[in-house]
Design a protein around this motif. Structure first.
Motif, short mmCIF file in Angstrom:
data_model
loop_
_atom_site.label_atom_id
_atom_site.label_comp_id
_atom_site.label_asym_id
_atom_site.label_seq_id
_atom_site.Cartn_x
_atom_site.Cartn_y
_atom_site.Cartn_z
N ARG A 19 0.80 -1.23 0.00
CA ARG A 19 0.00 0.00 0.00
C ARG A 19 0.83 1.28 0.00
O ARG A 19 0.28 2.37 0.18
CB ARG A 19 -0.93 0.02 1.22
CG ARG A 19 -1.92 -1.13 1.29
CD ARG A 19 -2.90 -1.09 0.16
NE ARG A 19 -3.88 -2.17 0.26
CZ ARG A 19 -4.78 -2.46 -0.66
NH1 ARG A 19 -4.83 -1.71 -1.74
NH2 ARG A 19 -5.61 -3.47 -0.52
N TYR A 23 -0.91 4.98 -0.07
CA TYR A 23 -0.82 5.80 1.13
C TYR A 23 -0.13 7.13 0.83
O TYR A 23 -0.60 8.20 1.26
CB TYR A 23 -0.05 5.04 2.21
CG TYR A 23 0.29 5.85 3.43
CD1 TYR A 23 -0.70 6.24 4.34
CD2 TYR A 23 1.60 6.26 3.68
CE1 TYR A 23 -0.39 7.00 5.45
CE2 TYR A 23 1.91 7.01 4.79
CZ TYR A 23 0.93 7.38 5.67
OH TYR A 23 1.24 8.14 6.77
N VAL A 223 -6.42 1.85 1.83
CA VAL A 223 -5.39 2.30 2.77
C VAL A 223 -5.90 2.23 4.21
O VAL A 223 -7.02 2.67 4.50
CB VAL A 223 -4.94 3.73 2.44
CG1 VAL A 223 -3.95 4.24 3.48
CG2 VAL A 223 -4.31 3.77 1.06
#
Length: 274
Positions: A19, A23, A223
């Protein structure tokens, strides 16, 4: 130390796997807001040996490098390590996770952890590890999200709740025996219990600005825990959550259409004994 990984830790690894870019493109700017005061609290300046724990895309590491510090950074997620290494070439970026860091006792002048304690299964062991690797008279500084959360922090959760999304029973929570009050006194006591001295904790409040679409993009791309929960829903539930979000986000919209989202965090710091 060889600490056993908890179920909570394992779930965090799963949630954040791969991620980093999602992010960095969404919630990272929000989480970078306290970095200047975090580094001030740890007395990070020219020549200081500093460790940035849970560096993510490297915001604190980059800011510390800009101050002339000698920066090492670690993260538990490989995609974060790769992104931080690319973004902050002056830092020594490594893969490592609390509460078992690959450093000698007293190796650093300062250790910072920006919103990391929210993501570990053993907060007390984590703070003890931060203390272990900090030299005599060195400083430890960290941030966490405050409880109760500010209104901007609850917007997406309110939309999901209105759409009927609830936290599933299989999603592990922090062991109550490991938890602590997310208040200035609660966080300060956590640092004192690790034998840090001159402990101080303060509440930080600010309004994060973003477009409604940008703020929704974080959870929509999976996220954090809230994004993991949202993207695990059927498409019709996600659409219903988005409909409620569009309605609720109007509470925070200014005349220019930008959202002004109140947030609250805690900044705590302490010093090692001489």
């Amino acid at each position: 130390m060889g600490e056993e990984v908890t179920v909570f830790d394992e779930n965090e690894r799963l949630i954040w796997a791969g991620r980093a870019h999602a992010y960095a493109d969404t919630f990272a700017r929000l989480c970078a807001h306290p970095v200047p005061v975090l580094l001030d609290a740890a007395a990070v300046g020219d020549g200081v040996r500093v460790l940035d724990v849970g560096t993510g895309p490297g915001a604190a590491a980059a800011a510390a490098c800009a101050r002339g510090a000698k920066v090492t950074a670690v993260d538990a997620e490989p995609s974060m390590v790769r992104l931080a290494a690319q973004s902050v070439p002056k830092a020594d970026v490594r893969l490592a996770a609390l509460p078992d860091l690959p450093f000698a006792d007293g190796e650093f002048d300062a250790v910072v952890a920006n919103f990391v304690l929210n993501h570990v299964g053993r907060p007390r062991a984590a703070v003890a590890e931060l203390r272990r690797i900090t030299r005599a008279s060195g400083r430890v500084a960290l941030t966490i999200w405050a409880a109760p959360p500010a209104a901007g922090q609850t917007l997406i959760g309110r939309a999901m709740e209105a759409a009927g999304v609830t936290r599933p029973d299989h999603l592990p929570a922090l062991d109550p025996l490991e938890d602590f009050p997310r208040t200035p006194d609660g966080l300060a006591e956590l640092l004192r219990a690790a034998d840090l001295r001159e402990v101080h904790c303060e509440l930080l409040t600010w309004n994060h600005t973003a477009t409604a679409e940008d703020w929704w993009a974080g959870p929509a791309s999976g996220v954090a825990c809230i994004g993991h929960l949202l993207t695990s829903q059927p498409p019709y539930v996600i659409a219903e959550a988005k409909r409620h979000y569009d309605l609720l986000s109007g509470e925070f919209a200014g005349s220019d259409g930008m959202l002004s989202l109140p947030h609250a965090a805690l900044l705590a710091h302490g010093r090692m004994a001489s």
